[in-house]
Motif scaffolding. Structure first.
Motif, mmCIF file in Angstrom:
data_model
loop_
_atom_site.group_PDB
_atom_site.id
_atom_site.type_symbol
_atom_site.label_atom_id
_atom_site.label_comp_id
_atom_site.label_asym_id
_atom_site.label_seq_id
_atom_site.Cartn_x
_atom_site.Cartn_y
_atom_site.Cartn_z
ATOM 1 N N GLY A 168 0.804 -1.212 0.000
ATOM 2 C CA GLY A 168 0.000 0.000 0.000
ATOM 3 C C GLY A 168 0.834 1.258 0.000
ATOM 4 O O GLY A 168 2.066 1.240 -0.021
ATOM 5 N N TRP A 169 0.104 2.388 0.067
ATOM 6 C CA TRP A 169 0.757 3.695 0.020
ATOM 7 C C TRP A 169 0.154 4.619 1.077
ATOM 8 O O TRP A 169 -0.191 5.757 0.812
ATOM 9 N N GLU A 170 0.065 4.139 2.261
ATOM 10 C CA GLU A 170 -0.626 4.864 3.329
ATOM 11 C C GLU A 170 0.256 5.974 3.928
ATOM 12 O O GLU A 170 1.487 5.960 3.816
ATOM 13 N N ASP A 171 -0.418 6.890 4.625
ATOM 14 C CA ASP A 171 0.277 8.037 5.208
ATOM 15 C C ASP A 171 1.155 7.676 6.398
ATOM 16 O O ASP A 171 1.971 8.504 6.834
ATOM 17 N N ASP A 172 1.000 6.483 6.939
ATOM 18 C CA ASP A 172 1.821 6.083 8.085
ATOM 19 C C ASP A 172 2.977 5.171 7.670
ATOM 20 O O ASP A 172 3.612 4.551 8.516
ATOM 21 N N ASP A 173 3.259 5.121 6.370
ATOM 22 C CA ASP A 173 4.314 4.241 5.854
ATOM 23 C C ASP A 173 5.593 5.050 5.644
ATOM 24 O O ASP A 173 5.655 5.923 4.775
ATOM 25 N N PRO A 174 6.640 4.809 6.426
ATOM 26 C CA PRO A 174 7.867 5.613 6.331
ATOM 27 C C PRO A 174 8.664 5.392 5.046
ATOM 28 O O PRO A 174 9.645 6.100 4.802
ATOM 29 N N THR A 175 8.273 4.412 4.212
ATOM 30 C CA THR A 175 8.964 4.217 2.923
ATOM 31 C C THR A 175 8.338 5.046 1.809
ATOM 32 O O THR A 175 8.831 5.028 0.671
ATOM 33 N N VAL A 176 7.256 5.755 2.107
ATOM 34 C CA VAL A 176 6.549 6.527 1.087
ATOM 35 C C VAL A 176 6.987 7.994 1.155
ATOM 36 O O VAL A 176 7.062 8.585 2.234
ATOM 37 N N PHE A 177 7.234 8.551 -0.032
ATOM 38 C CA PHE A 177 7.637 9.957 -0.143
ATOM 39 C C PHE A 177 6.806 10.650 -1.214
ATOM 40 O O PHE A 177 6.464 10.051 -2.241
ATOM 41 N N GLU A 178 6.476 11.907 -0.955
ATOM 42 C CA GLU A 178 5.879 12.750 -1.984
ATOM 43 C C GLU A 178 7.015 13.376 -2.805
ATOM 44 O O GLU A 178 7.878 14.060 -2.263
#
Length: 504
Positions: free
Chosen positions: A181-191
């Motif tokens: 997923g791409w949730e807001d609490d995932d530290p591997t996700v960046f804008e």
């Protein structure tokens, strides 16, 4: 024995030529055979994507070309990734705004694999699992994975097979093997934000790759400028063309990676067409090895400016001028060779530039006593006469200045009439200042009938073009419009002539 005789003849000619230059140099710089009324064939042999955007349409993953500036904002910390101190230490995720240290320049390996270069020119790598920017080693690669084609959310997969995460604001690691997923609490996700792009020769050839690039560039070179264009130029009040070329042309047909062969053949055609239609040619070294200004039109890979920082780069460039001079010296169409285009101060020092200009001048003179040698002023220099001491030692020397009423914010709120008045007053004064009775000739090598004026009428454009033709026509060598063809129509002299905006 033959070689020895030839050397003696060459030395004798050089001595005679030097005495002649000292005696008559200033006089020979005046009253050229004719005033150049030229157009630049820009975007042809040195790519500039803004001039022909369609050239880049077929590149896979074309958002991620060499030199693209990327900024990454962690969805968990709400702050940007940053190379602490601009490089040389760790990456953090604690910056509230993004600027230089928070921008990562891409080096494209293929459409899915990249190196990440930071402000101080180190590359991102790993120290164990910690993400750092401490190395000049270019072997460490990363994958940038989008959520989907339209999303700005990405993950960065490191060469160890792990995903990068902003574990805290001060700790960025590459130690996550599985993601969902791409949730807001995932530290591997960046804008991700794209802060800058380059679309030059390096980007187009490396973007298409070694199989497709030769096909694409051959098609471009054979269609963007054709023989009929030379006929049009010659029958519409122009007498010359200025042709930007890149340093790799001297290695044709097998130039260094990522460039492809074929631009030299196109230049050969230009000389044939120029002779047929009675036009003169100014060969302009627009892109020097390592880039002399960091811009896409000098084929910079990532915005870096490396030319002139070593004797090696200067000598390499002299060799290119020697090659071009030897190849075209006997052509009746060769009018001038411009040694380099728009070197940028202070990255290019006056000392290194003068050293190059002296050696480049001698390289031209080794093959031709009649070709003019054009010296380009440094961008961002405060002294428009800084080249006079070296240029005054040359015969048939020319100083090239570029005048645009569009790039400087000072023109933002000027009316049409104020722009026109600026040409007749300020530009006229600037040109008069560098035009001397016994100094180098003056050449407005680039100008355009475009500006920042909103809702300008056709008559406004006509008056603006006429003002520049009037004033720049007073230069002692002549002028050259930028450019003949351009997707931005005001920058296309062909379109401007056909549609009645410019009358020559």
């Amino acid at each position: 024995m033959t070689r020895c005789i030839n050397l003696k003849i060459w030395l004798l000619n050089l001595i005679i030529f030097t005495i002649f230059a000292i005696t008559y140099g200033g006089r020979l710089n005046q009253n050229p055979e004719f005033k150049v009324r030229a157009v630049n064939l820009g975007g042809w042999l040195v790519t500039e994507g803004w001039m022909k955007p369609s050239l880049f349409d077929g590149i896979p993953n074309k958002d991620f070309l060499d030199g693209t500036g990327l900024q990454f904002k962690s969805v968990t910390t709400g702050k940007y990734l940053c190379a602490e101190s601009g490089g040389g230490t760790i990456l953090v995720a604690n910056r509230t705004t993004a600027s230089g240290w928070e921008t990562f320049k891409l080096w494209r390996i293929n459409e899915a694999t990249f190196r990440l270069r930071v402000f101080n020119k180190q590359f991102v790598g790993l120290d164990g699992i910690k993400v750092v920017a401490t190395s000049s080693n270019t072997s460490k690669t990363f994958h940038i994975i989008k959520e989907n084609d339209n999303s700005t959310r990405v993950r960065i997969k490191a060469f160890n097979g792990q995903f990068i995460q902003a574990k805290t604001e001060e700790l960025v690691t590459a130690d996550v093997s599985e993601v969902n997923g791409w949730e807001d609490d995932d530290p591997t996700v960046f804008e991700m934000t794209i802060s800058s792009r380059l679309q030059g020769e390096f980007q187009v050839t490396n973007g298409y790759g070694p199989i497709k690039a030769p096909q694409v560039m051959k098609e471009h070179w054979s269609t963007f400028i054709v023989e009929d264009d030379f006929n049009f130029i010659a029958t519409n009040g122009l007498n010359a063309v200025r042709i930007p070329v890149g340093w790799w042309i001297a290695s044709d047909p097998t130039p260094p990676w990522p460039y492809v062969g074929g631009s030299l053949h196109a230049l050969d055609n230009a000389f044939l067409w120029a002779q047929k239609y009675g036009l003169k040619i100014i060969v302009d070294l627009h892109a020097a090895p390592g880039s002399q200004n960091g811009f896409q039109h000098s084929s910079s890979r990532d915005g870096s400016q490396e030319w002139g920082k070593s004797d090696e780069s200067i000598q390499q460039t002299v060799n290119i001028i020697d090659f071009l001079s030897a190849r075209y010296a006997r052509s009746p169409s060769l009018h001038a060779i411009e040694l380099i285009n728009e070197p940028l101060s202070p990255g290019v020092t006056l000392e290194s530039l003068n050293k190059y200009y002296k050696a480049g001048y001698e390289a031209v003179r080794k093959h031709s006593s009649t070709a003019y040698v054009v010296l380009s002023n440094r961008l961002a220099s405060s002294d428009p006469k800084e080249l006079f001491p070296v240029a005054n030692g040359f015969i048939r020397s020319v100083i090239d200045v570029h005048y645009y009423n569009i790039f400087d914010d000072a023109f933002e709120n000027m009316s049409a009439q104020q722009n026109i008045d600026f040409i007749y007053t300020n530009r006229s004064s600037e040109l008069n200042y560098i035009t001397t009775s016994n100094g180098p000739l003056t050449f407005v090598g680039e100008w355009v009938a475009d500006w920042r004026v909103k809702n300008a009428t056709k008559e406004d454009f006509q008056r603006f073009a006429k003002a520049q033709i009037d004033v720049f026509g007073r230069s002692t060598f002549g002028w050259a419009y930028w450019a003949f063809k351009n997707a931005n129509l005001r920058w296309s002299l062909e379109w401007m002539i056909k549609n009645g905006y410019v009358n020559l």
